[in-house]
Scaffold this motif. Structure first.
Motif, mmCIF file in Angstrom:
data_model
loop_
_atom_site.group_PDB
_atom_site.id
_atom_site.type_symbol
_atom_site.label_atom_id
_atom_site.label_comp_id
_atom_site.label_asym_id
_atom_site.label_seq_id
_atom_site.Cartn_x
_atom_site.Cartn_y
_atom_site.Cartn_z
ATOM 1 N N VAL A 1 -4.130 -10.527 8.793
ATOM 2 C CA VAL A 1 -4.843 -10.771 7.545
ATOM 3 C C VAL A 1 -5.593 -12.090 7.666
ATOM 4 O O VAL A 1 -4.976 -13.132 7.933
ATOM 5 C CB VAL A 1 -3.866 -10.809 6.344
ATOM 6 N N ARG B 1 -5.981 -4.136 11.430
ATOM 7 C CA ARG B 1 -4.705 -3.478 11.745
ATOM 8 C C ARG B 1 -4.772 -2.784 13.090
ATOM 9 O O ARG B 1 -5.729 -2.052 13.387
ATOM 10 C CB ARG B 1 -4.353 -2.458 10.655
ATOM 11 N N ASP C 1 -0.451 -6.026 11.614
ATOM 12 C CA ASP C 1 -1.478 -6.415 10.647
ATOM 13 C C ASP C 1 -1.898 -7.855 10.918
ATOM 14 O O ASP C 1 -1.052 -8.732 11.148
ATOM 15 C CB ASP C 1 -0.942 -6.324 9.215
ATOM 16 N N SER D 1 -7.888 -1.306 8.288
ATOM 17 C CA SER D 1 -6.787 -0.462 7.832
ATOM 18 C C SER D 1 -7.257 0.970 7.613
ATOM 19 O O SER D 1 -8.299 1.198 6.989
ATOM 20 C CB SER D 1 -6.210 -1.023 6.544
ATOM 21 N N ASP E 1 2.265 0.446 3.962
ATOM 22 C CA ASP E 1 1.934 -0.811 4.643
ATOM 23 C C ASP E 1 2.204 -1.952 3.672
ATOM 24 O O ASP E 1 2.217 -1.762 2.447
ATOM 25 C CB ASP E 1 0.463 -0.822 5.083
ATOM 26 N N PHE F 1 1.663 -6.520 3.512
ATOM 27 C CA PHE F 1 1.282 -7.762 4.198
ATOM 28 C C PHE F 1 1.180 -8.887 3.180
ATOM 29 O O PHE F 1 1.175 -8.656 1.964
ATOM 30 C CB PHE F 1 -0.033 -7.601 4.954
ATOM 31 N N GLN G 1 -8.199 -7.194 6.166
ATOM 32 C CA GLN G 1 -6.972 -6.725 6.796
ATOM 33 C C GLN G 1 -7.365 -5.986 8.070
ATOM 34 O O GLN G 1 -7.950 -4.910 8.022
ATOM 35 C CB GLN G 1 -6.202 -5.790 5.855
ATOM 36 N N ARG H 1 0.867 -1.170 0.000
ATOM 37 C CA ARG H 1 0.000 0.000 0.000
ATOM 38 C C ARG H 1 0.913 1.231 0.000
ATOM 39 O O ARG H 1 1.636 1.486 0.965
ATOM 40 C CB ARG H 1 -0.938 -0.048 1.211
#
Length: 465
Positions: free
Chosen positions: A438, A252, A436, A114, A412, A414, A250, A41
């Motif tokens: 996921v 966070r 994070d 997120s 970010d 992941f 996601q 991201r």
């Protein structure tokens, strides 16, 4: 990173073949591929054209990312046919427009979602895609602007999981970041080790004789069979044929919340083993849903990947270098977080002392010569159709050396692994300026109320509330 001349073919590692078995499983039962995805991201400033050129150049310099995988003559261990690598244009970069592509999962966002918003829906589509590894299609990228290019971009790297494991994907992204920051940085990555010279697939030193290696593999097999006395269960149930439709959320925790969760993990599980706290939290999140259904299994069985790269070495980017430790706990143990963590700590220590990490490498090494279905067939016969209760991974600091890519800061990052129809659920924890979580799952095995229940239990245990 050491350089060496590239061979014409590279054998798959035992761990590669373990994942190849799941590839065959997913193709047969779900009509998709066993892929994995890394999501970046990015902030503003991303040069899309420069990224497309970079990927093309790196793909051209590394034939393994576009090499067909076959058994030469139909026998022996499967290999990457580097001398038959397809054109670098097969490593696709899909540049999408904004708007309709940039939609999320449709799930209600939790307070830990997120701050960058939901990931683009097209990332889910790519994770459910079907790559043709026989034709050398092993890697793809998707680029989606987030709320207008001035806000930043989301980039997904999706690959055949046997091309590289989670740690390898982080190293690959770090390599891309170095290449984009320094035009003189070499685009190629050594795919053979300096030590040991050639292209030996072994990461851990195994006994020199087949009999001794077989003894280790049998030890690992007995270890697994011993878990069948208390049959496991998953939220997806035993294997069934169903079209693969993976989704993920996601979650966070940022700033003080992430620091507090990490401190809680270390204080309960130990400074060196915080991953066992996150594993325990994951067990309890799944059990919360099972209790809601009033169908709690006799035990929870969960594999934990063990990175086999030598400490202090850069290691190889491509091919997988993992073993597996398996944990089994009862619902009674999972009722108390402290009791559960102590049970996991005891099992980890016992397994390491018994040499089961190395035994797992030996077992997977034998699988290189067996048909891909043998692995999953043995597991299903032993566990009555369930492969595991769910998948779990803890990556620690994620791609820590990659801070920017093609002019944009990485806000970010992941990893989202695919997960077969059974167990149908996976939780991955990673650190990057926050924590994070996921959650990847097959669409339809959890309704909205159950998803909310799982995530509430997860966050409550992380926060100690």
């Amino acid at each position: 990173m050491p350089r060496s001349s590239k061979p014409e073919a590279l054998p798959l590692t035992g761990a590669d073949c373990f994942l190849r078995a799941f590839e065959a499983e997913v193709r047969r039962t779900a009509g998709a591929s066993h892929l994995s995805q890394l999501v970046l991201r990015l902030g503003p400033g991303f040069d899309v054209d420069a990224f497309v050129r970079l990927v093309t150049e790196v793909a051209e310099a590394n034939p393994i990312v576009r090499a067909p995988i076959r058994r030469r003559g139909g026998i022996g261990a499967p290999v990457y046919l580097l001398d038959s690598a397809v054109d670098s244009s097969r490593v696709r970069v899909h540049v999408h427009a904004g708007g309709s592509e940039a939609t999320g999962s449709g799930r209600p966002a939790s307070d830990a979602a997120s701050p960058l918003g939901p990931v683009p829906a097209v990332f889910f589509d790519r994770l459910n895609d079907r790559f043709d590894m026989r034709r050398g299609v092993l890697l793809a990228f998707d680029v989606v602007p987030r709320g207008g290019t001035s806000a930043g971009h989301d980039v997904a790297m999706t690959w055949q999981h046997m091309l590289m494991d989670g740690s390898g994907s982080e190293l690959f992204v770090e390599h891309l970041a170095q290449c984009s920051a320094d035009p003189a940085f070499a685009r190629d990555i050594a795919i053979t080790r300096a030590q040991g010279g050639a292209s030996s697939p072994a990461v851990t030193s195994l006994p020199p004789t087949a009999g001794a290696r077989g003894h280790l593999a049998q030890q690992w097999n007995l270890y697994m069979q011993g878990m069948a006395a208390r049959p496991p269960g998953s939220l997806a149930g035993p294997l069934r044929r169903t079209s693969q439709k993976l989704r993920y959320e996601q979650l966070r925790l940022g700033g003080d919340s992430a620091s507090a969760a990490m401190q809680r993990a270390k204080s309960i599980a130990g400074f060196l083993t915080p991953m066992l706290f996150f594993l325990a939290v994951s067990v309890r999140a799944h059990q919360a849903v099972a209790e809601r259904r009033r169908r709690v299994p006799a035990s929870w069985i969960v594999p934990l990947p063990v990175n086999m790269r030598p400490k202090g070495g850069q290691g190889e980017v491509f091919r997988t270098h993992v073993s597996l430790l398996w944990f089994q706990v009862t619902p009674g143990q999972a009722a108390d977080l402290g009791v559960l963590v102590e049970a996991l700590k005891a099992q980890r220590l016992e397994a390491i002392r018994a040499g089961l990490v190395e035994a797992g490498v030996a077992a997977m090494d034998f699988a290189r010569y067996a048909p891909a279905r043998v692995y999953s067939h043995m597991a299903r016969r032993t566990f009555g159709g369930e492969l595991a209760s769910f998948f779990f991974a803890y990556t620690g600091e994620f791609a820590a050396r990659a801070r920017s890519l093609c002019g944009a800061p990485i806000l970010d990052a992941f990893h989202a692994p695919s997960v077969p129809p059974s167990p149908g659920s996976a939780l991955v924890f990673c650190l990057r300026d926050g924590l994070d979580v996921v959650h990847v799952h097959q669409q339809g095995i959890l309704n909205d109320a159950e998803l909310a229940c799982m995530h509430e239990q997860l966050l409550a245990d992380l926060r100690g509330s």
